[in-house]
Write a protein that holds these residues in place. Sequence first.
Motif, PDB file in Angstrom:
ATOM      1  N   GLY A  82     -25.797  26.894  44.596  1.00 17.22           N
ATOM      2  CA  GLY A  82     -26.426  27.704  43.563  1.00 17.22           C
ATOM      3  C   GLY A  82     -27.703  28.404  44.008  1.00 17.22           C
ATOM      4  N   GLU A  83     -28.267  28.022  45.138  1.00 18.31           N
ATOM      5  CA  GLU A  83     -29.474  28.698  45.634  1.00 18.31           C
ATOM      6  C   GLU A  83     -29.074  29.954  46.391  1.00 18.31           C
ATOM      7  N   ASN A  84     -29.857  31.020  46.241  1.00 20.48           N
ATOM      8  CA  ASN A  84     -29.565  32.251  46.967  1.00 20.48           C
ATOM      9  C   ASN A  84     -30.815  33.047  47.314  1.00 20.48           C
ATOM     10  N   ASP A  85     -31.989  32.462  47.128  1.00 17.62           N
ATOM     11  CA  ASP A  85     -33.245  33.125  47.432  1.00 17.62           C
ATOM     12  C   ASP A  85     -33.872  32.442  48.653  1.00 17.62           C
ATOM     13  N   PRO A  86     -33.953  33.154  49.781  1.00 18.24           N
ATOM     14  CA  PRO A  86     -34.474  32.517  50.995  1.00 18.24           C
ATOM     15  C   PRO A  86     -35.865  31.898  50.832  1.00 18.24           C
ATOM     16  N   LEU A  87     -36.759  32.555  50.125  1.00 15.03           N
ATOM     17  CA  LEU A  87     -38.097  32.001  49.940  1.00 15.03           C
ATOM     18  C   LEU A  87     -38.039  30.703  49.136  1.00 15.03           C
ATOM     19  N   ALA A  88     -37.229  30.674  48.096  1.00 15.26           N
ATOM     20  CA  ALA A  88     -37.094  29.447  47.292  1.00 15.26           C
ATOM     21  C   ALA A  88     -36.522  28.309  48.143  1.00 15.26           C
ATOM     22  N   VAL A  89     -35.578  28.627  49.017  1.00 14.46           N
ATOM     23  CA  VAL A  89     -34.998  27.609  49.900  1.00 14.46           C
ATOM     24  C   VAL A  89     -36.073  27.089  50.860  1.00 14.46           C
ATOM     25  N   ALA A  90     -36.844  27.997  51.459  1.00 13.50           N
ATOM     26  CA  ALA A  90     -37.904  27.577  52.386  1.00 13.50           C
ATOM     27  C   ALA A  90     -38.942  26.703  51.677  1.00 13.50           C
ATOM     28  N   LEU A  91     -39.302  27.063  50.452  1.00 14.39           N
ATOM     29  CA  LEU A  91     -40.269  26.261  49.692  1.00 14.39           C
ATOM     30  C   LEU A  91     -39.712  24.872  49.382  1.00 14.39           C
ATOM     31  N   ARG A  92     -38.470  24.810  48.915  1.00 16.18           N
ATOM     32  CA  ARG A  92     -37.871  23.508  48.591  1.00 16.18           C
ATOM     33  C   ARG A  92     -37.771  22.643  49.840  1.00 16.18           C
ATOM     34  N   GLU A  93     -37.246  23.218  50.910  1.00 21.63           N
ATOM     35  CA  GLU A  93     -37.115  22.460  52.159  1.00 21.63           C
ATOM     36  C   GLU A  93     -38.489  21.995  52.654  1.00 21.63           C
ATOM     37  N   GLY A  94     -39.477  22.875  52.562  1.00 12.81           N
ATOM     38  CA  GLY A  94     -40.826  22.512  52.986  1.00 12.81           C
ATOM     39  C   GLY A  94     -41.368  21.328  52.207  1.00 12.81           C
ATOM     40  N   ARG A  95     -41.185  21.350  50.890  1.00 12.18           N
ATOM     41  CA  ARG A  95     -41.654  20.230  50.063  1.00 12.18           C
ATOM     42  C   ARG A  95     -40.899  18.945  50.383  1.00 12.18           C
ATOM     43  N   GLU A  96     -39.578  19.059  50.544  1.00 12.73           N
ATOM     44  CA  GLU A  96     -38.777  17.870  50.843  1.00 12.73           C
ATOM     45  C   GLU A  96     -39.142  17.256  52.193  1.00 12.73           C
ATOM     46  N   GLU A  97     -39.361  18.087  53.182  1.00 10.37           N
ATOM     47  CA  GLU A  97     -39.570  17.587  54.540  1.00 10.37           C
ATOM     48  C   GLU A  97     -41.008  17.176  54.839  1.00 10.37           C
ATOM     49  N   THR A  98     -41.967  17.595  53.978  1.00  8.77           N
ATOM     50  CA  THR A  98     -43.378  17.304  54.251  1.00  8.77           C
ATOM     51  C   THR A  98     -44.105  16.570  53.133  1.00  8.77           C
ATOM     52  N   ALA A  99     -43.553  16.565  51.926  1.00  8.30           N
ATOM     53  CA  ALA A  99     -44.192  16.004  50.734  1.00  8.30           C
ATOM     54  C   ALA A  99     -45.471  16.751  50.348  1.00  8.30           C
TER      55      ALA A  99
END
Length: 184
Positions: A82-99
């Motif tokens: 359901g995700e299709n916005d690269p910036l939103a993906v980068a933000l989510r991944e960044g939060r998940e991987e770094t807290a």
Amino acid sequence: MATADHAAINVLTGYRPKTTAECVDIERVRALIEAGAPWDRSNSLHITASALIVHPDSGRVLLRWHPRHETWLLVGGHADPGENDPLAVALREGREETALPDLAPWPDAEVRHLVIVPVPANSREPAHEHADVRFVLATSAPEAVRPENPDAPLLWLTPDEARMATTEANILDTLSRVEPLLVR
């Protein structure tokens, strides 16, 4: 082109490639988007999104150890369903991987680099390519960083230290594009 894929093409609209290789990569990504399902991991080429996380006050950058590739890389990865916005993906991944709780695009939300990266086969998937759309995200709380798991430690480094830590040419290219933004 599917309506959901407009977010992916929109982030590339104003982007200006810096090299001939990047011009070729962008054309491949545009064709991928127009063909449909550009985020689908079953495609041998699919979009991913990542970010170089920075702490502007200190001029440091954050790298993440990637056990599969055995090198220091950026944070980022695949879109969730359901995700299709690269910036939103980068933000989510960044939060998940770094807290890190306060990640935000910096100094703006522009794409900083687009590169097609080969991914070698492993026991779970064949060799394929990531069309990686890269951003810069900033935090004002670098001390809050926590690795997602013990096998993926995180390091705050100066740009010079980061260049010495990684062997990946595409990461070095991203660093060279971001470092001038950090000069105070």
